[in-house]
Design a protein around this motif. Structure first.
Motif, PDB file in Angstrom:
ATOM      1  N   TYR A 127      30.050  18.591  25.689  1.00  0.00           N
ATOM      2  CA  TYR A 127      31.221  18.259  26.500  1.00  0.00           C
ATOM      3  C   TYR A 127      31.565  16.788  26.291  1.00  0.00           C
ATOM      4  O   TYR A 127      30.746  16.000  25.837  1.00  0.00           O
ATOM      5  CB  TYR A 127      30.974  18.551  27.983  1.00  0.00           C
ATOM      6  CG  TYR A 127      29.978  17.613  28.631  1.00  0.00           C
ATOM      7  CD1 TYR A 127      30.403  16.497  29.334  1.00  0.00           C
ATOM      8  CD2 TYR A 127      28.616  17.833  28.512  1.00  0.00           C
ATOM      9  CE1 TYR A 127      29.506  15.631  29.911  1.00  0.00           C
ATOM     10  CE2 TYR A 127      27.699  16.965  29.083  1.00  0.00           C
ATOM     11  CZ  TYR A 127      28.155  15.862  29.784  1.00  0.00           C
ATOM     12  OH  TYR A 127      27.261  15.001  30.348  1.00  0.00           O
ATOM     13  N   LEU A 128      32.785  16.444  26.618  1.00  0.00           N
ATOM     14  CA  LEU A 128      33.235  15.062  26.557  1.00  0.00           C
ATOM     15  C   LEU A 128      32.947  14.428  27.919  1.00  0.00           C
ATOM     16  O   LEU A 128      33.490  14.886  28.937  1.00  0.00           O
ATOM     17  CB  LEU A 128      34.730  14.992  26.237  1.00  0.00           C
ATOM     18  CG  LEU A 128      35.314  13.618  25.992  1.00  0.00           C
ATOM     19  CD1 LEU A 128      34.636  12.960  24.789  1.00  0.00           C
ATOM     20  CD2 LEU A 128      36.814  13.727  25.741  1.00  0.00           C
ATOM     21  N   PRO A 129      32.057  13.422  27.995  1.00  0.00           N
ATOM     22  CA  PRO A 129      31.711  12.828  29.291  1.00  0.00           C
ATOM     23  C   PRO A 129      32.946  12.409  30.080  1.00  0.00           C
ATOM     24  O   PRO A 129      33.878  11.839  29.536  1.00  0.00           O
ATOM     25  CB  PRO A 129      30.861  11.614  28.902  1.00  0.00           C
ATOM     26  CG  PRO A 129      30.238  12.027  27.609  1.00  0.00           C
ATOM     27  CD  PRO A 129      31.322  12.822  26.898  1.00  0.00           C
ATOM     28  N   GLY A 130      32.908  12.734  31.362  1.00  0.00           N
ATOM     29  CA  GLY A 130      34.031  12.445  32.248  1.00  0.00           C
ATOM     30  C   GLY A 130      34.899  13.661  32.502  1.00  0.00           C
ATOM     31  O   GLY A 130      35.691  13.689  33.433  1.00  0.00           O
ATOM     32  N   PHE A 131      34.738  14.710  31.697  1.00  0.00           N
ATOM     33  CA  PHE A 131      35.546  15.911  31.842  1.00  0.00           C
ATOM     34  C   PHE A 131      34.651  17.139  31.726  1.00  0.00           C
ATOM     35  O   PHE A 131      34.303  17.557  30.624  1.00  0.00           O
ATOM     36  CB  PHE A 131      36.644  15.962  30.771  1.00  0.00           C
ATOM     37  CG  PHE A 131      37.532  14.765  30.815  1.00  0.00           C
ATOM     38  CD1 PHE A 131      38.514  14.649  31.781  1.00  0.00           C
ATOM     39  CD2 PHE A 131      37.363  13.726  29.917  1.00  0.00           C
ATOM     40  CE1 PHE A 131      39.319  13.529  31.836  1.00  0.00           C
ATOM     41  CE2 PHE A 131      38.168  12.607  29.962  1.00  0.00           C
ATOM     42  CZ  PHE A 131      39.146  12.510  30.926  1.00  0.00           C
ATOM     43  N   VAL A 132      34.252  17.666  32.860  1.00  0.00           N
ATOM     44  CA  VAL A 132      33.361  18.821  32.885  1.00  0.00           C
ATOM     45  C   VAL A 132      34.024  19.905  33.724  1.00  0.00           C
ATOM     46  O   VAL A 132      34.667  19.617  34.730  1.00  0.00           O
ATOM     47  CB  VAL A 132      31.998  18.433  33.508  1.00  0.00           C
ATOM     48  CG1 VAL A 132      31.062  19.615  33.554  1.00  0.00           C
ATOM     49  CG2 VAL A 132      31.368  17.306  32.720  1.00  0.00           C
ATOM     50  N   GLY A 133      33.858  21.141  33.331  1.00  0.00           N
ATOM     51  CA  GLY A 133      34.429  22.257  34.089  1.00  0.00           C
ATOM     52  C   GLY A 133      33.794  22.414  35.452  1.00  0.00           C
ATOM     53  O   GLY A 133      32.763  21.827  35.753  1.00  0.00           O
ATOM     54  N   LEU A 134      34.415  23.220  36.260  1.00  0.00           N
ATOM     55  CA  LEU A 134      33.934  23.464  37.617  1.00  0.00           C
ATOM     56  C   LEU A 134      33.466  24.905  37.753  1.00  0.00           C
ATOM     57  O   LEU A 134      33.901  25.782  37.008  1.00  0.00           O
ATOM     58  CB  LEU A 134      35.071  23.202  38.617  1.00  0.00           C
ATOM     59  CG  LEU A 134      35.673  21.800  38.563  1.00  0.00           C
ATOM     60  CD1 LEU A 134      36.938  21.747  39.406  1.00  0.00           C
ATOM     61  CD2 LEU A 134      34.676  20.782  39.059  1.00  0.00           C
ATOM     62  N   ASN A 135      32.596  25.132  38.719  1.00  0.00           N
ATOM     63  CA  ASN A 135      32.160  26.501  39.004  1.00  0.00           C
ATOM     64  C   ASN A 135      33.297  27.269  39.653  1.00  0.00           C
ATOM     65  O   ASN A 135      33.961  26.758  40.551  1.00  0.00           O
ATOM     66  CB  ASN A 135      30.960  26.498  39.953  1.00  0.00           C
ATOM     67  CG  ASN A 135      29.720  25.954  39.296  1.00  0.00           C
ATOM     68  OD1 ASN A 135      29.469  26.234  38.138  1.00  0.00           O
ATOM     69  ND2 ASN A 135      28.946  25.187  40.041  1.00  0.00           N
ATOM     70  N   ASN A 136      33.518  28.492  39.227  1.00  0.00           N
ATOM     71  CA  ASN A 136      34.525  29.333  39.840  1.00  0.00           C
ATOM     72  C   ASN A 136      33.859  30.129  40.957  1.00  0.00           C
ATOM     73  O   ASN A 136      33.086  31.034  40.716  1.00  0.00           O
ATOM     74  CB  ASN A 136      35.142  30.282  38.806  1.00  0.00           C
ATOM     75  CG  ASN A 136      36.317  31.040  39.392  1.00  0.00           C
ATOM     76  OD1 ASN A 136      36.662  30.861  40.550  1.00  0.00           O
ATOM     77  ND2 ASN A 136      36.924  31.878  38.581  1.00  0.00           N
ATOM     78  N   LEU A 137      34.168  29.769  42.183  1.00  0.00           N
ATOM     79  CA  LEU A 137      33.542  30.402  43.342  1.00  0.00           C
ATOM     80  C   LEU A 137      34.466  31.448  43.954  1.00  0.00           C
ATOM     81  O   LEU A 137      34.888  31.330  45.099  1.00  0.00           O
ATOM     82  CB  LEU A 137      33.158  29.349  44.378  1.00  0.00           C
ATOM     83  CG  LEU A 137      32.197  28.280  43.876  1.00  0.00           C
ATOM     84  CD1 LEU A 137      31.987  27.211  44.928  1.00  0.00           C
ATOM     85  CD2 LEU A 137      30.879  28.908  43.481  1.00  0.00           C
ATOM     86  N   ASN A 144      40.524  24.678  41.095  1.00  0.00           N
ATOM     87  CA  ASN A 144      39.929  24.073  39.897  1.00  0.00           C
ATOM     88  C   ASN A 144      41.003  23.433  39.031  1.00  0.00           C
ATOM     89  O   ASN A 144      40.809  22.340  38.499  1.00  0.00           O
ATOM     90  CB  ASN A 144      39.155  25.117  39.087  1.00  0.00           C
ATOM     91  CG  ASN A 144      37.887  25.557  39.776  1.00  0.00           C
ATOM     92  OD1 ASN A 144      37.459  24.951  40.744  1.00  0.00           O
ATOM     93  ND2 ASN A 144      37.280  26.616  39.279  1.00  0.00           N
ATOM     94  N   ALA A 145      42.144  24.106  38.891  1.00  0.00           N
ATOM     95  CA  ALA A 145      43.239  23.566  38.075  1.00  0.00           C
ATOM     96  C   ALA A 145      43.767  22.264  38.677  1.00  0.00           C
ATOM     97  O   ALA A 145      44.017  21.285  37.948  1.00  0.00           O
ATOM     98  CB  ALA A 145      44.354  24.593  37.946  1.00  0.00           C
ATOM     99  N   VAL A 146      43.927  22.225  39.997  1.00  0.00           N
ATOM    100  CA  VAL A 146      44.416  21.012  40.662  1.00  0.00           C
ATOM    101  C   VAL A 146      43.407  19.879  40.491  1.00  0.00           C
ATOM    102  O   VAL A 146      43.779  18.747  40.151  1.00  0.00           O
ATOM    103  CB  VAL A 146      44.692  21.290  42.161  1.00  0.00           C
ATOM    104  CG1 VAL A 146      44.958  20.010  42.926  1.00  0.00           C
ATOM    105  CG2 VAL A 146      45.858  22.254  42.316  1.00  0.00           C
ATOM    106  N   LEU A 147      42.123  20.175  40.706  1.00  0.00           N
ATOM    107  CA  LEU A 147      41.101  19.138  40.559  1.00  0.00           C
ATOM    108  C   LEU A 147      41.026  18.620  39.128  1.00  0.00           C
ATOM    109  O   LEU A 147      40.877  17.411  38.907  1.00  0.00           O
ATOM    110  CB  LEU A 147      39.732  19.664  40.994  1.00  0.00           C
ATOM    111  CG  LEU A 147      39.532  19.773  42.502  1.00  0.00           C
ATOM    112  CD1 LEU A 147      38.204  20.428  42.828  1.00  0.00           C
ATOM    113  CD2 LEU A 147      39.611  18.405  43.140  1.00  0.00           C
ATOM    114  N   GLN A 148      41.115  19.520  38.154  1.00  0.00           N
ATOM    115  CA  GLN A 148      41.082  19.081  36.754  1.00  0.00           C
ATOM    116  C   GLN A 148      42.266  18.165  36.456  1.00  0.00           C
ATOM    117  O   GLN A 148      42.119  17.186  35.721  1.00  0.00           O
ATOM    118  CB  GLN A 148      41.076  20.286  35.802  1.00  0.00           C
ATOM    119  CG  GLN A 148      39.773  21.020  35.758  1.00  0.00           C
ATOM    120  CD  GLN A 148      38.648  20.214  35.124  1.00  0.00           C
ATOM    121  OE1 GLN A 148      38.865  19.232  34.451  1.00  0.00           O
ATOM    122  NE2 GLN A 148      37.423  20.645  35.344  1.00  0.00           N
ATOM    123  N   ALA A 149      43.424  18.464  37.027  1.00  0.00           N
ATOM    124  CA  ALA A 149      44.587  17.596  36.814  1.00  0.00           C
ATOM    125  C   ALA A 149      44.367  16.231  37.481  1.00  0.00           C
ATOM    126  O   ALA A 149      44.677  15.188  36.891  1.00  0.00           O
ATOM    127  CB  ALA A 149      45.848  18.256  37.370  1.00  0.00           C
TER     128      ALA A 149
END
Length: 173
Positions: A127-137, A144-149
């Motif tokens: 992964y590129l440090p600073g940008f990691v996916g989130l768990n889909n709960l 998750n899309a809003v947080l990634q933005a």
């Protein structure tokens, strides 16, 4: 015990399953569902348990399942149960400590946008440090899309990455 250091050599470190570890979930006991400051993660199966003394879910899990290595989720200390000793100064556990309580210096955060080098997580995924996916709960894709933005907004990202280290600096002086 290692004679040259304050280190007790734990014979069970090779049972740790790094792919089962995920510290992003709520720190509550998987048996009693209790949240307390004394929740331990089993480093073999990744489940969370309360306490480490006799009659506690963590102790029972260690005896019944043969999973002996745990980490205190708040303090970050490593323990061997049911023998109840702390595992100290063990370099092979550094990656787990860093994943449990990641800390960034101001210089590291400033370099995130310049970095093109991929890192590896505990699962071995790059992964590129600073940008990691989130768990889909369960139906949280929109969140998750809003947080990634939002984490792509540099000042906001930097604020949250430095929040823990700034608190530590103000405590230490």
């Amino acid at each position: 015990q290692d004679i040259n250091t304050d280190r007790i050599v734990c014979p069970y470190l090779d049972t740790i399953n790094r792919t089962a570890l995920d510290f992003d979930f709520e720190h509550s006991c998987s048996v009693s569902l209790e949240s307390s400051p004394h929740i331990y993660a089993c480093l073999v199966c990744g489940k969370f348990f309360r306490g480490k003394g006799k009659q506690t879910p963590a102790y029972t899990h260690a005896v019944e399942e043969g999973h002996f290595v745990f980490v205190h989720l708040t303090k970050g200390t490593f323990h061997c149960l049911p023998d109840d000793y702390e595992i100290k100064n063990e370099p092979s556990l550094n990656d787990i400590s860093e994943a449990l309580h990641p800390k960034f210096t101001k210089a590291e955060v400033e370099k995130l946008d310049e970095n093109q080098e991929l890192a590896r997580d505990l699962f071995g995924r790059r992964y590129l440090p600073g940008f990691v996916g989130l768990n889909n709960l369960n139906k949280t894709d929109y969140l998750n899309a809003v947080l990634q933005a939002l984490v792509h907004v540099r000042p906001l990202r930097d604020f949250f990455l430095l929040a823990g280290s700034c608190q530590q600096e103000s405590i230490n002086g």
